[in-house]
Motif scaffolding. Structure first.
Motif, PDB file in Angstrom:
ATOM      1  N   ALA A  76      71.042-104.975  58.963  1.00  0.00           N
ATOM      2  CA  ALA A  76      70.581-103.930  59.878  1.00  0.00           C
ATOM      3  C   ALA A  76      69.234-104.354  60.464  1.00  0.00           C
ATOM      4  N   PHE A  77      68.958-103.823  61.656  1.00  0.00           N
ATOM      5  CA  PHE A  77      67.744-104.191  62.378  1.00  0.00           C
ATOM      6  C   PHE A  77      67.197-102.962  63.093  1.00  0.00           C
ATOM      7  N   ALA A  78      65.894-102.852  63.110  1.00  0.00           N
ATOM      8  CA  ALA A  78      65.224-101.790  63.858  1.00  0.00           C
ATOM      9  C   ALA A  78      63.978-102.368  64.510  1.00  0.00           C
ATOM     10  N   SER A  79      63.658-101.850  65.674  1.00  0.00           N
ATOM     11  CA  SER A  79      62.383-102.219  66.293  1.00  0.00           C
ATOM     12  C   SER A  79      61.760-100.962  66.877  1.00  0.00           C
ATOM     13  N   ALA A  80      60.459-100.874  66.725  1.00  0.00           N
ATOM     14  CA  ALA A  80      59.704 -99.741  67.239  1.00  0.00           C
ATOM     15  C   ALA A  80      58.352-100.255  67.723  1.00  0.00           C
ATOM     16  N   PHE A  81      57.691 -99.444  68.520  1.00  0.00           N
ATOM     17  CA  PHE A  81      56.368 -99.819  69.006  1.00  0.00           C
ATOM     18  C   PHE A  81      55.572 -98.556  69.307  1.00  0.00           C
ATOM     19  N   ILE A  82      54.271 -98.723  69.348  1.00  0.00           N
ATOM     20  CA  ILE A  82      53.390 -97.625  69.731  1.00  0.00           C
ATOM     21  C   ILE A  82      53.301 -97.631  71.253  1.00  0.00           C
ATOM     22  N   LYS A  83      53.636 -96.501  71.856  1.00  0.00           N
ATOM     23  CA  LYS A  83      53.600 -96.382  73.318  1.00  0.00           C
ATOM     24  C   LYS A  83      52.163 -96.169  73.791  1.00  0.00           C
ATOM     25  N   PRO A  84      51.853 -96.675  74.982  1.00  0.00           N
ATOM     26  CA  PRO A  84      50.542 -96.348  75.550  1.00  0.00           C
ATOM     27  C   PRO A  84      50.473 -94.848  75.836  1.00  0.00           C
ATOM     28  N   PRO A  85      49.278 -94.270  75.797  1.00  0.00           N
ATOM     29  CA  PRO A  85      49.161 -92.827  76.057  1.00  0.00           C
ATOM     30  C   PRO A  85      49.609 -92.468  77.468  1.00  0.00           C
ATOM     31  N   ASN A  86      50.144 -91.271  77.607  1.00  0.00           N
ATOM     32  CA  ASN A  86      50.545 -90.763  78.912  1.00  0.00           C
ATOM     33  C   ASN A  86      49.276 -90.448  79.712  1.00  0.00           C
ATOM     34  N   PRO A  87      49.114 -91.043  80.901  1.00  0.00           N
ATOM     35  CA  PRO A  87      47.887 -90.814  81.666  1.00  0.00           C
ATOM     36  C   PRO A  87      47.847 -89.465  82.394  1.00  0.00           C
ATOM     37  N   ASN A  88      48.940 -88.714  82.391  1.00  0.00           N
ATOM     38  CA  ASN A  88      49.005 -87.428  83.082  1.00  0.00           C
ATOM     39  C   ASN A  88      48.061 -86.435  82.398  1.00  0.00           C
ATOM     40  N   PRO A  89      47.045 -85.936  83.121  1.00  0.00           N
ATOM     41  CA  PRO A  89      46.083 -85.019  82.486  1.00  0.00           C
ATOM     42  C   PRO A  89      46.680 -83.668  82.094  1.00  0.00           C
ATOM     43  N   ALA A  90      47.867 -83.359  82.568  1.00  0.00           N
ATOM     44  CA  ALA A  90      48.513 -82.099  82.189  1.00  0.00           C
ATOM     45  C   ALA A  90      49.156 -82.183  80.808  1.00  0.00           C
ATOM     46  N   MET A  91      49.318 -83.403  80.304  1.00  0.00           N
ATOM     47  CA  MET A  91      49.973 -83.603  79.014  1.00  0.00           C
ATOM     48  C   MET A  91      48.927 -83.726  77.909  1.00  0.00           C
ATOM     49  N   LEU A  92      49.184 -83.090  76.789  1.00  0.00           N
ATOM     50  CA  LEU A  92      48.297 -83.234  75.637  1.00  0.00           C
ATOM     51  C   LEU A  92      48.438 -84.655  75.089  1.00  0.00           C
TER      52      LEU A  92
END
Length: 154
Positions: free
Chosen positions: A66-82
């Motif tokens: 079995a294999f899995a891959s994950a990563f940390i996403k860059p923050p959403n730059p939209n100021p309306a989003m927390l």
């Protein structure tokens, strides 16, 4: 079963797992997934070396199952989003012969642990609506729908 970071020598075994999942996706959505797509060596190397990523593999003895891959996403730059620090699971694939034996759960749990270690507060992934087995698997792990993507051919 042993969970650890895959190595460059695992490329062929990972390709075989990715091919199983790709076949399912191509059969359900040939308008989206190419028939003879290949998981490239360059892409695999990038998964192993990306500082934001954390690939994992499950082994039964010496056999990668079995294999899995994950990563940390860059923050959403939209100021309306927390602001959230999101870990995104790009792949979880378990060899057909080993499904239902806990490898996917072990990979998921280790991905969660590593995501928390990296400061993530949210775990996300995308699953196609036709992939009902995967949807049930993720729901069983406690995941829930966050949003729904819609499409129209134009």
């Amino acid at each position: 079963m042993d969970i650890r970071k895959p190595t460059i020598d695992d490329f062929d075994a990972v390709c075989a797992l990715i091919a199983q999942v790709h076949e399912l996706h191509h059969n359900a959505r040939p308008d989206v997934y190419a028939e003879n797509a290949h998981f490239s060596y360059e892409y695999y190397v990038s998964l192993l070396t990306n500082k934001a990523g954390f690939p994992l593999a499950a082994y039964d003895g010496d056999k990668l199952i079995a294999f899995a891959s994950a990563f940390i996403k860059p923050p959403n730059p939209n100021p309306a989003m927390l602001p959230h620090r999101i870990a995104y699971i790009d792949n979880i694939c378990v060899d057909k012969a080993y499904r239902g034996r806990g490898a996917g759960r072990l990979l998921y749990d280790e991905t969660v642990r590593m995501a928390k270690e990296r400061g993530a507060d949210t775990l996300m992934l995308t699953v196609w609506s036709f992939n009902t087995d995967a949807i049930e698997f993720y729901k069983h792990l406690g995941m829930k729908e966050r949003n729904i993507n819609m499409e129209a051919g134009i």
